[in-house]
Design a protein around this motif. Structure first.
Motif, PDB file in Angstrom:
ATOM      1  N   VAL A  97       0.842  -1.188   0.000  1.00 26.86           N
ATOM      2  CA  VAL A  97       0.000   0.000   0.000  1.00 26.86           C
ATOM      3  C   VAL A  97       0.879   1.240   0.000  1.00 26.86           C
ATOM      4  O   VAL A  97       1.884   1.291   0.711  1.00 26.86           O
ATOM      5  CB  VAL A  97      -0.914   0.004   1.242  1.00 26.86           C
ATOM      6  N   ALA A  98       0.510   2.221  -0.838  1.00 28.71           N
ATOM      7  CA  ALA A  98       1.308   3.438  -0.923  1.00 28.71           C
ATOM      8  C   ALA A  98       0.638   4.572  -0.173  1.00 28.71           C
ATOM      9  O   ALA A  98      -0.561   4.776  -0.294  1.00 28.71           O
ATOM     10  CB  ALA A  98       1.512   3.828  -2.377  1.00 28.71           C
ATOM     11  N   VAL A  99       1.403   5.264   0.657  1.00 27.35           N
ATOM     12  CA  VAL A  99       0.953   6.510   1.266  1.00 27.35           C
ATOM     13  C   VAL A  99       1.968   7.567   0.849  1.00 27.35           C
ATOM     14  O   VAL A  99       3.140   7.473   1.210  1.00 27.35           O
ATOM     15  CB  VAL A  99       0.913   6.390   2.806  1.00 27.35           C
ATOM     16  N   ASN A 100       1.551   8.545   0.082  1.00 31.27           N
ATOM     17  CA  ASN A 100       2.471   9.569  -0.455  1.00 31.27           C
ATOM     18  C   ASN A 100       3.676   8.951  -1.177  1.00 31.27           C
ATOM     19  O   ASN A 100       4.805   9.403  -1.006  1.00 31.27           O
ATOM     20  CB  ASN A 100       3.002  10.479   0.663  1.00 31.27           C
ATOM     21  N   GLY A 101       3.448   7.896  -1.932  1.00 35.54           N
ATOM     22  CA  GLY A 101       4.546   7.283  -2.662  1.00 35.54           C
ATOM     23  C   GLY A 101       5.443   6.411  -1.802  1.00 35.54           C
ATOM     24  O   GLY A 101       6.461   5.916  -2.257  1.00 35.54           O
ATOM     25  N   HIS A 102       5.069   6.216  -0.548  1.00 40.09           N
ATOM     26  CA  HIS A 102       5.840   5.378   0.379  1.00 40.09           C
ATOM     27  C   HIS A 102       5.145   4.021   0.487  1.00 40.09           C
ATOM     28  O   HIS A 102       4.116   3.887   1.148  1.00 40.09           O
ATOM     29  CB  HIS A 102       5.891   6.090   1.743  1.00 40.09           C
ATOM     30  N   HIS A 103       5.701   3.016  -0.226  1.00 40.76           N
ATOM     31  CA  HIS A 103       5.060   1.706  -0.270  1.00 40.76           C
ATOM     32  C   HIS A 103       5.522   0.848   0.888  1.00 40.76           C
ATOM     33  O   HIS A 103       6.708   0.817   1.207  1.00 40.76           O
ATOM     34  CB  HIS A 103       5.433   0.973  -1.561  1.00 40.76           C
ATOM     35  N   ALA A 104       4.590   0.092   1.481  1.00 38.19           N
ATOM     36  CA  ALA A 104       4.976  -0.905   2.475  1.00 38.19           C
ATOM     37  C   ALA A 104       3.968  -2.029   2.424  1.00 38.19           C
ATOM     38  O   ALA A 104       2.772  -1.785   2.303  1.00 38.19           O
ATOM     39  CB  ALA A 104       5.043  -0.305   3.866  1.00 38.19           C
ATOM     40  N   ALA A 105       4.473  -3.273   2.493  1.00 34.74           N
ATOM     41  CA  ALA A 105       3.596  -4.432   2.452  1.00 34.74           C
ATOM     42  C   ALA A 105       3.474  -5.010   3.845  1.00 34.74           C
ATOM     43  O   ALA A 105       4.221  -5.911   4.228  1.00 34.74           O
ATOM     44  CB  ALA A 105       4.143  -5.470   1.465  1.00 34.74           C
ATOM     45  N   CYS A 106       2.557  -4.458   4.638  1.00 30.28           N
ATOM     46  CA  CYS A 106       2.348  -4.951   6.000  1.00 30.28           C
ATOM     47  C   CYS A 106       0.875  -4.805   6.337  1.00 30.28           C
ATOM     48  O   CYS A 106       0.296  -3.742   6.139  1.00 30.28           O
ATOM     49  CB  CYS A 106       3.203  -4.154   6.997  1.00 30.28           C
ATOM     50  N   HIS A 107       0.273  -5.910   6.860  1.00 29.24           N
ATOM     51  CA  HIS A 107      -1.140  -5.857   7.237  1.00 29.24           C
ATOM     52  C   HIS A 107      -1.400  -4.856   8.356  1.00 29.24           C
ATOM     53  O   HIS A 107      -2.476  -4.308   8.482  1.00 29.24           O
ATOM     54  CB  HIS A 107      -1.600  -7.245   7.711  1.00 29.24           C
ATOM     55  N   ARG A 108      -0.429  -4.686   9.229  1.00 31.71           N
ATOM     56  CA  ARG A 108      -0.671  -3.871  10.425  1.00 31.71           C
ATOM     57  C   ARG A 108       0.024  -2.512  10.347  1.00 31.71           C
ATOM     58  O   ARG A 108       0.290  -1.902  11.368  1.00 31.71           O
ATOM     59  CB  ARG A 108      -0.202  -4.636  11.663  1.00 31.71           C
ATOM     60  N   ARG A 109       0.312  -2.085   9.115  1.00 36.30           N
ATOM     61  CA  ARG A 109       1.053  -0.834   8.963  1.00 36.30           C
ATOM     62  C   ARG A 109       0.417   0.326   9.727  1.00 36.30           C
ATOM     63  O   ARG A 109       1.104   1.050  10.451  1.00 36.30           O
ATOM     64  CB  ARG A 109       1.138  -0.481   7.478  1.00 36.30           C
ATOM     65  N   ASP A 110      -0.916   0.465   9.567  1.00 34.89           N
ATOM     66  CA  ASP A 110      -1.565   1.640  10.138  1.00 34.89           C
ATOM     67  C   ASP A 110      -1.445   1.680  11.657  1.00 34.89           C
ATOM     68  O   ASP A 110      -1.057   2.682  12.223  1.00 34.89           O
ATOM     69  CB  ASP A 110      -3.039   1.686   9.733  1.00 34.89           C
ATOM     70  N   GLU A 111      -1.753   0.521  12.299  1.00 34.23           N
ATOM     71  CA  GLU A 111      -1.738   0.562  13.763  1.00 34.23           C
ATOM     72  C   GLU A 111      -0.313   0.597  14.322  1.00 34.23           C
ATOM     73  O   GLU A 111      -0.069   1.176  15.370  1.00 34.23           O
ATOM     74  CB  GLU A 111      -2.503  -0.641  14.335  1.00 34.23           C
ATOM     75  N   LEU A 112       0.653   0.000  13.588  1.00 37.26           N
ATOM     76  CA  LEU A 112       2.004  -0.070  14.134  1.00 37.26           C
ATOM     77  C   LEU A 112       2.797   1.209  13.919  1.00 37.26           C
ATOM     78  O   LEU A 112       3.746   1.475  14.639  1.00 37.26           O
ATOM     79  CB  LEU A 112       2.774  -1.248  13.519  1.00 37.26           C
ATOM     80  N   THR A 113       2.445   1.979  12.893  1.00 34.09           N
ATOM     81  CA  THR A 113       3.236   3.177  12.636  1.00 34.09           C
ATOM     82  C   THR A 113       2.560   4.435  13.146  1.00 34.09           C
ATOM     83  O   THR A 113       3.088   5.514  13.012  1.00 34.09           O
ATOM     84  CB  THR A 113       3.520   3.358  11.129  1.00 34.09           C
ATOM     85  N   ARG A 114       1.349   4.254  13.735  1.00 37.38           N
ATOM     86  CA  ARG A 114       0.681   5.432  14.289  1.00 37.38           C
ATOM     87  C   ARG A 114       1.542   5.981  15.421  1.00 37.38           C
ATOM     88  O   ARG A 114       1.994   5.236  16.287  1.00 37.38           O
ATOM     89  CB  ARG A 114      -0.697   5.037  14.821  1.00 37.38           C
ATOM     90  N   PRO A 115       1.810   7.262  15.419  1.00 36.76           N
ATOM     91  CA  PRO A 115       2.654   7.813  16.487  1.00 36.76           C
ATOM     92  C   PRO A 115       2.008   7.616  17.847  1.00 36.76           C
ATOM     93  O   PRO A 115       0.781   7.710  17.978  1.00 36.76           O
ATOM     94  CB  PRO A 115       2.770   9.299  16.121  1.00 36.76           C
ATOM     95  N   ALA A 116       2.837   7.309  18.825  1.00 36.63           N
ATOM     96  CA  ALA A 116       2.326   7.076  20.172  1.00 36.63           C
ATOM     97  C   ALA A 116       1.660   8.345  20.709  1.00 36.63           C
ATOM     98  O   ALA A 116       2.144   9.440  20.447  1.00 36.63           O
ATOM     99  CB  ALA A 116       3.475   6.675  21.095  1.00 36.63           C
TER     100      ALA A 116
END
Lengths: 322, 325
Positions: A301-320
């Motif tokens: 999935v690309a966000v601003n051209g930043h691709h990452a293939a991880c199911h949990r990208r959203d929850e794991l990269t959300r800033p604390a």
């Protein structure tokens, strides 16, 4: 402007016998390199980064997909490659000493590609161009007469770079080109590559296991794991806000003299590419794996051209919070 | 008293080209349970200096100076006496785990022979102890590994096996020569952590030989930088890295690209490279071996070798400069 476009390519090495499983070293990789820019590819041994590079110059079988460089296209299964492509993509290998013919003096090593790609030049002109190129990589005329065994590793790598650049390629592939060099010499070659890139408007595909060197040289970075690109984006995105757990683990594992503690540890080792895990390939080592990761491979999935293939990208990269 | 005391160690090789002193004037000491890293590029003499401790430099080498273990001189000891020390007082882990293991023999056989031959244990007792040791180096399913051949193991597991073999004799000093160079970065991190944990658990002294300054920081307290066979700088790791006194150490630290604290930020356009390339050990002229590559070179540098002198507390440096660059 896109110079190299790689579309969904596979590199499959057939087994040596019927019992041997074929190895899918590269599995569905797509990437682009812009003119005059550097794309860094990082990953551990066996991740397919070298196979990918070798497929682009015809040293490894291109089993599926296609790539284009400028107007030339190569599709899987094609026997004949556009002649221009062989000239426009050049490569520098890891071991500078074994990459050079021990029986030729430096100038002759560098002049050899001209005999193939510039048949209109006579011997004197080839020699002249070779000497000019050697001068450009920092080897003076008196050194040009010497043989490879008379050079240090760093000087041999300069000769290999001169040989690659003498036919004026548009894309230079560096496969671990500074890994075999001594630390104090490595910096010289890194600086040389950066300087040549500015001068010649060269695109570089820089393959290395060393994340710090890739960070130094690349504008864009792709991280590979078991034949697939798990994350790609600009250097600032991938190093600053890594979105894949593997990238974070790689970054944490780098030893740094400025950090007086031991690097963080990722358990286990890379599984065999003959029998990669189903679903997400990283799940066997991932500290965040859940049931879903075993079921389906995560889409890139690309966000601003930043691709990452991880199911949990959203929850794991959300800033604390806080 | 120090566990290991090395004084003015030199290693010289002679062949038809003449004599080559690849290690010269190396002195250091290591306390029981202490840790020292010897850092240098290829040809700096770091590996030969470690091999010399155990009489492994080979028949063409001429080893001079003094190496004392608990006050007992090791240089010149007869072979049987050395065999009592090798593996039991001083053990070594080599760089390439594939070539250090015998490809024709199962892991179990290669491990147990250390205990049956040296310590006279029965086969059963040796097996039990070896399996325990494999568990200590965090190898899963040890009894299965026991029957495997080296080619069936990954690089990381092989290096763990090498470490396990080295630890079987419960050595007082573990010499690790580039133990992680052949390994991937994530596996390297695992092995480093393992070595640090084992060092603490078993209280053994560690001598780490490496070209990578990054590895030193987490594992060792003290660092000795070698250049062209001679010591250049020595001191506590954090001191040397924070304020290096020798232009070579400084150059090394600056020439390595670093991610630093904010890896999202753009790096400097160029690295501060050291010009030239390192000389082969023993090739240096009368002056400082680093002088041809040094940005601070002046008069005395070409004339005489700087002494490896003590400065500011526990640090030593071999440089003619009055104050650090």
């Amino acid at each position: 402007m896109t110079l190299l476009g790689v579309e969904d390519i596979d590199v499959v090495y057939p087994g040596r016998s019927r019992k041997d499983m074929p190895v899918r070293a590269v599995d569905g990789v797509s990437l682009t390199v812009d003119a005059g820019q550097t794309l860094g590819i990082v990953g551990e041994s066996g991740c397919g980064k070298s196979s990918l590079a070798r497929a682009l110059i015809g040293l490894a079988p291109l089993s599926r997909g296609e790539f284009r460089l400028g107007d030339s296209i190569v599709r899987a299964g094609e026997r004949r490659w556009p002649r221009r492509l062989r000239e426009e993509i050049q490569m520098v290998f890891q071991d500078p000493v074994s990459a050079l013919d021990p029986r030729m003096p430096a100038w002759q090593i560098v002049a050899e590609p001209l005999a193939i790609h510039r048949p209109e030049l006579n011997a004197g002109q080839r020699r002249e161009r070779s000497m000019a190129m050697l001068d450009r990589v920092g080897l003076t005329a008196d050194l040009a007469m010497r043989y490879p065994h008379q050079f240090s590793g760093g000087q041999c790598q300069r000769i290999a770079i001169a040989r690659a650049l003498v036919v004026e390629p548009r894309l230079l592939i560096c496969d671990e080109a500074v890994s075999a060099l001594d630390v104090s010499v490595q910096a010289q070659i890194v600086n040389l590559l950066a300087g040549l890139q500015d001068e010649l408007d060269l695109a570089i595909l820089f393959i290395s296991h060393d994340l710090a060197v890739v960070h130094h040289l690349s504008q864009r970075v792709a991280v590979m794991y078991l034949g697939q690109v798990v994350e790609s984006g600009t250097r600032e995105q991938v190093y600053g806000l890594p979105a894949h757990p593997y990238t974070r683990a790689l970054l944490a594992a780098i030893p740094d003299p400025a950090r007086l503690e031991l690097p963080a540890v990722l358990d286990g080792e890379v599984p065999s590419p003959t029998d990669p895990p189903g679903g997400c390939r990283f799940r066997t080592r991932c500290p965040h794996a859940i049931a879903l990761c075993a079921k389906s491979p995560p889409p890139a999935v690309a966000v601003n051209g930043h691709h990452a293939a991880c199911h949990r990208r959203d929850e794991l990269t959300r800033p604390a919070p806080g | 008293m120090a566990l290991l005391d090395v004084r003015d160690l030199s290693v010289t090789f002679s062949d038809h080209h003449g004599r080559r002193r690849v290690v010269d004037g190396l002195s250091y000491s290591l306390d029981a349970g202490g840790s020292l890293a010897i850092v240098g590029e290829s040809g700096s003499g770091k590996t030969q200096s470690a091999l010399a401790l155990m009489g492994l430099c080979g028949p063409t080498a001429d080893v001079g100076g003094s190496v004392r273990l608990d006050g007992r001189e090791l240089l010149g000891l007869p072979w049987p006496a050395l065999q009592q020390i090798r593996g039991q007082r001083i053990a070594m882990v080599f760089q390439d785990p594939m070539t250090s293991l015998n490809p024709y023999r199962r892991i179990g056989g290669q491990m147990t022979e250390m205990l049956t031959l040296r310590k006279g244990l029965s086969a059963d007792a040796a097996r039990t102890e070896c399996l325990e040791m494999l568990e200590a180096v965090q190898i899963g399913d040890p009894s299965n590994r026991f029957t495997q051949f080296p080619h069936e193991l990954s690089g990381g597991i092989r290096q763990r096996v090498m470490i396990a073999i080295a630890l079987l004799g419960r050595p007082d000093l573990l010499v690790a020569d580039e133990p992680t160079t052949a390994l991937d970065v994530t596996v390297q991190a695992q092995i480093l952590r393992l070595l640090a944990d084992l060092r603490r658990a078993m209280g053994m002294a560690t001598l780490l030989i490496t070209h990578d300054l990054g590895l030193v920081a987490g594992l060792c307290d003290e660092v000795l930088v070698m250049y062209a066979g001679r010591p250049a700088e020595q001191g506590p790791v954090d001191d040397v890295f924070a304020r290096s006194l020798h232009p070579y150490t400084r150059g090394l630290l600056h020439s390595v690209p670093r991610l630093g604290r904010d890896p999202g930020r753009a790096p400097p356009a160029r690295l501060q490279a050291i010009t030239g390339s390192p000389p082969a050990a023993g090739d240096a002229g009368p002056g400082c071996a680093f002088a041809p590559r040094c940005a601070y070179r002046f008069g005395p540098c070409d004339e005489k070798q700087p002494e490896f002198a003590a400065v500011a507390g526990s640090r030593r440096v071999a440089c003619h400069l009055e104050s650090p660059p």
